[in-house]
Design an enzyme around this catalytic site. Structure first.
Site, short mmCIF file in Angstrom:
data_model
loop_
_atom_site.label_atom_id
_atom_site.label_comp_id
_atom_site.label_asym_id
_atom_site.label_seq_id
_atom_site.Cartn_x
_atom_site.Cartn_y
_atom_site.Cartn_z
N ARG A 154 2.39 -10.00 -12.91
CA ARG A 154 3.27 -8.87 -12.61
C ARG A 154 2.94 -8.24 -11.26
NH1 ARG A 154 6.84 -6.30 -16.54
NH2 ARG A 154 7.04 -4.79 -14.85
N TYR A 168 19.40 -8.32 -8.66
CA TYR A 168 20.26 -7.16 -8.85
C TYR A 168 19.41 -5.90 -9.08
CZ TYR A 168 19.45 -8.06 -13.88
OH TYR A 168 18.87 -8.29 -15.11
N LYS A 172 18.01 3.23 -15.12
CA LYS A 172 18.19 3.73 -16.49
C LYS A 172 19.10 4.97 -16.46
CE LYS A 172 15.52 1.12 -19.19
NZ LYS A 172 14.82 0.23 -18.27
N GLN A 208 11.21 -14.39 -14.25
CA GLN A 208 11.71 -13.05 -13.99
C GLN A 208 10.61 -12.19 -13.36
OE1 GLN A 208 14.25 -10.52 -16.87
NE2 GLN A 208 12.16 -9.89 -17.33
N SER A 246 19.98 -2.30 -22.53
CA SER A 246 21.03 -2.55 -21.54
C SER A 246 22.36 -1.93 -21.94
CB SER A 246 21.21 -4.06 -21.33
OG SER A 246 20.08 -4.62 -20.71
#
Length: 272
Positions: A154, A168, A172, A208, A246
């Protein structure tokens, strides 16, 4: 030349996503010799940047008219990140590259990551293991090894050479009745655990990286995805749309899709 102390974050790396459109009218004003010099200059810049410790620079041929050329820069020094960004913008000559979108963020750990205390509780409650038993200690040690690698990936990731690239921005939601930040921490953590389970189903198919930009750019996070098949990008984004995180609490910016390629191939694709 005056030495300037590096601006390194307390943890993590600086990340810049940079997207440009080729201004063909300006590019065509250059002679063939000037065009060759410009392409050589950019190639040398990319090569020299990649040789700097704790630095990665990825190059992309973008798929839509939103942009022609894309870069993703990761580095530990903000001075160097700023310098490279300015060099890239001018690398093909004045006005040849038109910046159409950029995003600045930091690699970061997730505040919702399972802690050792969480894992110990699960070993006792779900696996009925007694603290101090051989089975308990083995499971705990394995967890520590996994979490050490997870945190390294990470904060200091080694970006893949997979061909399909997607980026993208995401924020939140903070509207009345749907304010993510008004939820209790444990509620947010539980929701994020469900969100992560969807992502883990794509292990080996999608890589990711989530980077944080709160207070640094207009959105709060940047999401970078890599895959070997664009179908997997489409699938993971679609499936995650149904997750509560989401569906109820996320607002997305524009999507930028590209193909990771060596710079010489990108030049050919762009007919430079």
């Amino acid at each position: 030349m005056i030495d300037i102390a590096a601006l390194r974050p307390e943890e993590g790396w600086h990340v810049l996503h940079l997207f440009y459109r080729i201004e063909q009218s300006q590019w065509q004003l250059l002679t063939p010799e000037e065009q060759l010099d410009a392409k050589t200059h950019l190639s040398v810049l990319v090569r020299e940047t990649r040789a700097v410790p704790s630095t990665q620079l990825l190059t992309f041929a973008m798929l839509t008219p939103k942009a022609d050329l894309g870069f993703m820069l990761l580095t530990d020094d903000l001075h160097y990140a700023q310098s490279v960004e300015k060099d890239l913008a001018l690398s093909l000559g004045p006005d040849s590259l038109d910046p159409v979108y950029s995003f600045y963020s930091l690699t970061e750990r997730s505040e919702y990551t399972t802690t050792e205390a969480d894992y110990v509780a699960s070993l006792k409650a779900e696996r009925n293991l007694s603290e101090g038993s051989p089975e308990f200690e083995q499971a705990l040690n394995e967890f520590r090894v996994r979490m050490k690698k997870y945190l390294q990936d990470r904060l200091y990731p080694n970006m893949p050479d997979w061909p399909i690239f997607c980026f993208y921005p995401m924020t939140k939601r903070r509207s009345a009745g749907q304010n993510w930040y008004a939820l209790p921490f444990e509620t947010r953590k539980k929701l994020m655990a469900g969100h992560a389970r969807v992502g883990r189903q794509y292990a080996g198919r999608v890589r990711q990286l989530i980077t944080g930009a709160t207070g640094l750019d207009d959105a709060e996070w940047g999401v970078t995805l890599f895959a070997h098949d664009v179908f997997q990008i489409k699938s993971i984004v679609y499936e995650m749309r149904f997750d509560t995180v989401s569906a109820e609490y996320a607002d997305f910016g524009e999507f930028h899709i590209g193909i990771q390629l060596p710079l010489d191939q990108i030049f050919r694709r762009l007919q430079l």
